[in-house]
Design a protein around this motif. Structure first.
Motif, PDB file in Angstrom:
ATOM      1  N   ASP A  38       0.789  -1.318   0.147  1.00 43.59           N
ATOM      2  CA  ASP A  38       0.052  -0.002  -0.056  1.00 43.59           C
ATOM      3  C   ASP A  38       0.723   1.407   0.030  1.00 43.59           C
ATOM      4  O   ASP A  38       0.343   2.401  -0.376  1.00 43.59           O
ATOM      5  CB  ASP A  38      -1.070   0.064   1.159  1.00 43.59           C
ATOM      6  CG  ASP A  38      -0.507  -0.308   2.483  1.00 43.59           C
ATOM      7  OD1 ASP A  38       0.673  -0.904   2.548  1.00 43.59           O
ATOM      8  OD2 ASP A  38      -1.086  -0.039   3.512  1.00 43.59           O
ATOM      9  N   ASN A  39       2.197   1.194   0.197  1.00 43.08           N
ATOM     10  CA  ASN A  39       3.150   2.171  -0.012  1.00 43.08           C
ATOM     11  C   ASN A  39       3.604   1.965  -1.526  1.00 43.08           C
ATOM     12  O   ASN A  39       3.784   2.992  -2.205  1.00 43.08           O
ATOM     13  CB  ASN A  39       3.986   2.469   1.014  1.00 43.08           C
ATOM     14  CG  ASN A  39       3.492   2.800   2.517  1.00 43.08           C
ATOM     15  OD1 ASN A  39       3.747   2.175   3.260  1.00 43.08           O
ATOM     16  ND2 ASN A  39       2.964   4.168   2.582  1.00 43.08           N
ATOM     17  N   ARG A  42       2.441  -1.978  14.154  1.00 45.57           N
ATOM     18  CA  ARG A  42       1.782  -3.119  13.709  1.00 45.57           C
ATOM     19  C   ARG A  42       1.487  -4.113  14.807  1.00 45.57           C
ATOM     20  O   ARG A  42       0.474  -4.911  14.897  1.00 45.57           O
ATOM     21  CB  ARG A  42       2.416  -3.904  12.480  1.00 45.57           C
ATOM     22  CG  ARG A  42       2.551  -2.939  11.440  1.00 45.57           C
ATOM     23  CD  ARG A  42       3.093  -3.732  10.331  1.00 45.57           C
ATOM     24  NE  ARG A  42       2.447  -4.734   9.599  1.00 45.57           N
ATOM     25  CZ  ARG A  42       1.787  -4.578   8.564  1.00 45.57           C
ATOM     26  NH1 ARG A  42       1.742  -3.355   8.013  1.00 45.57           N
ATOM     27  NH2 ARG A  42       1.291  -5.432   7.815  1.00 45.57           N
ATOM     28  N   ARG A  46      -3.972   2.664  17.185  1.00 46.37           N
ATOM     29  CA  ARG A  46      -2.698   3.413  17.068  1.00 46.37           C
ATOM     30  C   ARG A  46      -2.954   4.711  17.329  1.00 46.37           C
ATOM     31  O   ARG A  46      -1.952   5.587  17.490  1.00 46.37           O
ATOM     32  CB  ARG A  46      -2.607   3.289  15.431  1.00 46.37           C
ATOM     33  CG  ARG A  46      -2.133   2.043  14.992  1.00 46.37           C
ATOM     34  CD  ARG A  46      -1.906   1.942  13.439  1.00 46.37           C
ATOM     35  NE  ARG A  46      -1.031   0.863  13.123  1.00 46.37           N
ATOM     36  CZ  ARG A  46      -0.975   0.373  11.744  1.00 46.37           C
ATOM     37  NH1 ARG A  46      -1.072   1.282  10.668  1.00 46.37           N
ATOM     38  NH2 ARG A  46       0.105  -0.490  11.738  1.00 46.37           N
TER      39      ARG A  46
HETATM   40  N1  HSE Z   1      -0.297  -0.765   6.089  1.00 49.53           N
HETATM   41  C1  HSE Z   1       1.043  -0.455   6.658  1.00 49.53           C
HETATM   42  C2  HSE Z   1       0.277  -0.452   8.212  1.00 49.53           C
HETATM   43  C3  HSE Z   1       1.564   0.733   6.108  1.00 49.53           C
HETATM   44  O1  HSE Z   1      -0.448   0.313   8.526  1.00 49.53           O
HETATM   45  O2  HSE Z   1       1.097  -0.867   9.180  1.00 49.53           O
HETATM   46  C4  HSE Z   1       3.006   1.067   6.926  1.00 49.53           C
HETATM   47  O3  HSE Z   1       3.639   1.846   6.101  1.00 49.53           O
END
Ligand code: HSE
Length: 314
Positions: A146-147, A193, A240
């Protein structure tokens, strides 16, 4: 191929906003700035060498096997059986580490794309994806496009499967802008994560799927109302947000200033708001900045339309 080889190539790889709220690991878009630059040139000394790194505060290794840009380029050269080709690489980091702006992805993409340009473009951008992924995974240990996907291809990229690297570009509404603010703290992707739950409630999964589908439909149909109703993350954001000071105040400020939606960019600490139009994005950006500045947290604002090109030669 030999005829189209160049002596020196300089490329720019843009920052990216991953997840886009409801698309954890499966949705991302590129912005115009910041971004990393990589310069490569042919050399008489066999093999890939990293001769210079700037902007990294001395943190990045010059061993190409330990550096995301180097790993991506080496993986690509090995695939072509060209690992003995003499290439010098310079890396100019122009965005912070652990920022949630896809810094390691940008370096990996820039490294592999620069080498591909240098040796006469044997592969298409899309074909470079697996090599850039290997480079990025060497940095954060996780495998998510996704990056890397939007950094390479530009636009808004949806990833059906990270394992199969099955990705698709989504049309970008004409007037879609982003305000992205990077508060000056570092969050390691691994940490962000690790705090996520391994299991989620069916109810949350259903909401998230609905929002992701809604966001994609809204983007395709240029339906800003649907986009706005869909930018919600019930899985990663609630966990988060505690890593980002005044997250909910910044969110309320962004929404009050007219944002379509607001959430964490990638693993954070950067936050982003999607907006209809540049003027709105500037107003929303200023409102977010005010919140962080109000608690003496240094920050940097980027106001950008979605970057449609991805990595490019300069
Ligand atoms: N999809 C990843 C995350 C992006 O949210 O951990 C981290 O760069």
């Amino acid at each position: 191929m030999a005829d189209s080889k160049k002596k020196e190539v300089r490329v720019f790889a843009p920052a990216t906003v991953a997840n886009v709220a409801c698309g954890y690991d499966v949705l991302g878009f590129a912005i115009n700035e910041p971004g990393d630059e990589v310069v490569v040139r042919m050399s008489d000394t066999p093999g890939l060498r990293i001769t210079k790194i700037t902007g990294d505060g001395g943190k990045l290794p010059t061993d190409p096997e330990k550096n995301t840009a180097g790993v991506a380029a080496l993986d690509f050269l090995k695939h072509l059986g060209m690992q003995d080709t003499g290439i010098e690489m310079e890396i100019h980091k122009k965005m912070p580490f652990g920022s949630g702006l896809g810094s390691s992805a940008a370096s990996a993409v820039a490294g592999v794309f620069a080498v591909n340009q240098l040796i006469g473009q044997p592969l298409s951008k899309k074909q470079l994806l697996p090599f850039a992924m290997t480079g990025e995974a060497s940095a954060d240990g996780a495998y998510h496009a996704d990056n890397v996907g939007p950094c390479l291809l530009g636009g808004i990229v949806f990833i059906r499967s990270n394992d199969e690297l099955d990705i698709a570009k989504i049309p970008v509404p004409k007037n879609l802008w982003a305000a992205v603010v990077h508060p000056d703290i570092e969050i390691l992707t691994k940490v962000a994560r690790d705090i996520l739950p391994k299991e989620i409630l069916l109810e949350n999964a259903t909401q998230q799927i609905g929002n992701l589908g809604g966001l994609i439909c809204g983007l395709i149909q240029e339906d800003y109302g649907l986009i706005s109703r869909s930018i919600h993350d019930v899985i990663a954001e609630p966990r988060r947000q505690k890593l980002i000071p005044e997250f909910y105040r910044a969110k309320r400020a962004a929404e009050a200033a007219g944002a379509l939606g607001f959430s964490i960019s990638g693993a954070g600490p950067s936050v982003f708001a999607l907006c209809q139009g540049k003027e709105c994005a500037e107003k929303v950006g200023a409102a977010i900045v005010e919140v962080f500045t109000g608690i003496d947290l240094q920050n940097q604002l980027y106001v950008s339309p979605v970057n449609l090109d991805g990595v490019r030669e300069l």
